[in-house]
Scaffold this active site. Structure first.
Site, PDB file in Angstrom:
ATOM      1  N   ASP A  11       0.823  -1.223   0.000  1.00  0.00           N
ATOM      2  CA  ASP A  11       0.000   0.000   0.000  1.00  0.00           C
ATOM      3  C   ASP A  11       0.853   1.268   0.000  1.00  0.00           C
ATOM      4  OD1 ASP A  11      -2.335  -1.526   0.013  1.00  0.00           O
ATOM      5  OD2 ASP A  11      -2.279  -1.737   2.192  1.00  0.00           O
ATOM      6  N   LYS A  33      -0.118  -8.156  -2.847  1.00  0.00           N
ATOM      7  CA  LYS A  33      -1.512  -7.697  -2.814  1.00  0.00           C
ATOM      8  C   LYS A  33      -1.516  -6.193  -3.078  1.00  0.00           C
ATOM      9  CE  LYS A  33      -3.925  -6.993   0.993  1.00  0.00           C
ATOM     10  NZ  LYS A  33      -4.440  -5.634   0.709  1.00  0.00           N
ATOM     11  N   LYS A  61     -11.773  -5.191  -2.911  1.00  0.00           N
ATOM     12  CA  LYS A  61     -12.938  -5.393  -2.013  1.00  0.00           C
ATOM     13  C   LYS A  61     -14.223  -5.070  -2.749  1.00  0.00           C
ATOM     14  CE  LYS A  61     -10.430  -4.630   2.244  1.00  0.00           C
ATOM     15  NZ  LYS A  61      -9.194  -4.041   1.616  1.00  0.00           N
ATOM     16  N   ALA A  63     -17.666  -4.636  -4.011  1.00  0.00           N
ATOM     17  CA  ALA A  63     -18.894  -4.681  -3.187  1.00  0.00           C
ATOM     18  C   ALA A  63     -20.008  -3.918  -3.882  1.00  0.00           C
ATOM     19  CB  ALA A  63     -18.622  -4.073  -1.810  1.00  0.00           C
ATOM     20  N   PRO A 166      -5.018 -10.941   7.087  1.00  0.00           N
ATOM     21  CA  PRO A 166      -4.317  -9.681   7.308  1.00  0.00           C
ATOM     22  C   PRO A 166      -4.359  -9.295   8.782  1.00  0.00           C
ATOM     23  CG  PRO A 166      -6.475  -9.266   6.310  1.00  0.00           C
ATOM     24  CD  PRO A 166      -6.411 -10.729   6.654  1.00  0.00           C
ATOM     25  N   GLY A 169       1.255  -7.422  12.534  1.00  0.00           N
ATOM     26  CA  GLY A 169       2.148  -6.265  12.484  1.00  0.00           C
ATOM     27  C   GLY A 169       1.434  -5.010  12.946  1.00  0.00           C
ATOM     28  N   ALA A 170       1.208  -4.085  12.014  1.00  0.00           N
ATOM     29  CA  ALA A 170       0.687  -2.758  12.380  1.00  0.00           C
ATOM     30  C   ALA A 170      -0.660  -2.810  13.106  1.00  0.00           C
ATOM     31  CB  ALA A 170       0.575  -1.894  11.129  1.00  0.00           C
ATOM     32  N   GLN A 171      -1.476  -3.793  12.800  1.00  0.00           N
ATOM     33  CA  GLN A 171      -2.805  -3.862  13.435  1.00  0.00           C
ATOM     34  C   GLN A 171      -2.818  -4.735  14.691  1.00  0.00           C
ATOM     35  OE1 GLN A 171      -6.197  -4.285  10.606  1.00  0.00           O
ATOM     36  NE2 GLN A 171      -4.657  -4.217   8.990  1.00  0.00           N
ATOM     37  N   GLY A 187       1.580  -5.740   5.491  1.00  0.00           N
ATOM     38  CA  GLY A 187       1.900  -4.522   4.758  1.00  0.00           C
ATOM     39  C   GLY A 187       2.921  -3.667   5.468  1.00  0.00           C
TER      40      GLY A 187
END
Ligand code: NUP
Length: 211
Positions: A11, A33, A61, A63, A166, A169-171, A187
Site C-alpha cells: 500500500d 496484494k 474489495k 462490493a 491480514p 504487524g501494524a494492526q 503490509g
C-alpha cells in the site's frame, strides 16, 4: 508439513518504491496484494508490472451490483491479476458475477468475511458469508488475525479452501492464526520498516518455525 505463505500488502503510493520493495522482498513472499492506494496513485498498469515479480492479488474489495462488480473484476484480471478480493456482504449474485469473470482468466476469488478493524456489523453474518464462499466455489476467504477465535470458527466452516489473514504487524494481529491460515498478509510491518527485506525475511522465518 503445512506451508504458510507470506503475502506482501503493497500500500505505497509511488511506482518506483512499489517495484523496489517488491523486488527486494520477492524471495520471501508468495504474492503481492495491491489495493486502492497504489492503483489510484499509479494506475492499474502497476498490476502488470508487479505480476512480473510475483502473482498479484487485486484487493479491490468489490462490493457493488453484479454488473459493476463484473467490470471491476475484468479490469483487474485483464491487467494481469491472479486473484481478486470481493466483499461477501455484497451478496451471492455479486460473488457469482466475479467468479464467472475469474473463470475466464483461470483466476481466483477470495471473499472478505469480516474486517480486521471492526466486527460491529459483521457479527452473525460473517459465518454465513464463509458458508456462501464455499457453496459458490470461491478459492479462499479473508479472515481477521486480530480475532484468532473468529479465524478458528471460520476455518471450521470453510474447511480446506485458502484462508488469508491480514492484520499481523501494524494492526496487532496474532500469529496464533497460523494454526488455521494458509496465507498471512503483511503490509506496513514490511514496507514501512527501515529494511523491508530483513523484515520480510524475519516474518518468513517465523512462519517456517511456527509451522
Ligand atoms: O479485514 C481486512 N483487513 C485488512 O487489513 C481486509 C483486508 N483486505 N485488509 C488489507 O490488508 C488492508 O486493506 C491492507 O491492504 C492490508 C493490511 O496492511 P497492514 O495493516 O499490514 O499495513
Amino acid at each position: 508439513m503445512r506451508k504458510i505463505e507470506l503475502v506482501l500488502a503493497l500500500d505505497v503510493l509511488e511506482r518506483e518504491k512499489a517495484l523496489d520493495i517488491a523486488n527486494d522482498v520477492k524471495d520471501y513472499i508468495s504474492h503481492i496484494k495491491v489495493n486502492y492506494p497504489l492503483v489510484l496513485s499509479c494506475g492499474v498498469g502497476i498490476i502488470g508490472e508487479l505480476s512480473k515479480i510475483k502473482p498479484v492479488i487485486a484487493d479491490f474489495k468489490i462490493a457493488d451490483i453484479p454488473y459493476t462488480s463484473e467490470i471491476i473484476a475484468r479490469i483487474a484480471f485483464e491487467n494481469g491479476a491472479k486473484a481478486v478480493i470481493v466483499h461477501g456482504f455484497a451478496g451471492r449474485e455479486t460473488v457469482k458475477a466475479v467468479l464467472n469473470v475469474a473463470k475466464e482468466f483461470d483466476g481466483e476469488v477470495y471473499v472478505v468475511t469480516e474486517l480486521t478493524s471492526s466486527e460491529e456489523f459483521f457479527k452473525g453474518i460473517s459465518d454465513k458469508i464463509a458458508k456462501m464462499a464455499v457453496e459458490l466455489g470461491c478459492h479462499g476467504i479473508i479472515a481477521p488475525s486480530t480475532r484468532p477465535e473468529r479465524v478458528k470458527a471460520l476455518k471450521e466452516i470453510v474447511g480446506d479452501i485458502k484462508i488469508l489473514c491480514p492484520g499481523i504487524g501494524a494492526q496487532g494481529g496474532s500469529l496464533e492464526v497460523v494454526k488455521y491460515a494458509t496465507h498471512i498478509i503483511v503490509g506496513r510491518a514490511i514496507y514501512n520498516s527501515k529494511n523491508p527485506k530483513k523484515s520480510a525475511e524475519e516474518i518468513y522465518k517465523k512462519l517456517s518455525q511456527l509451522d
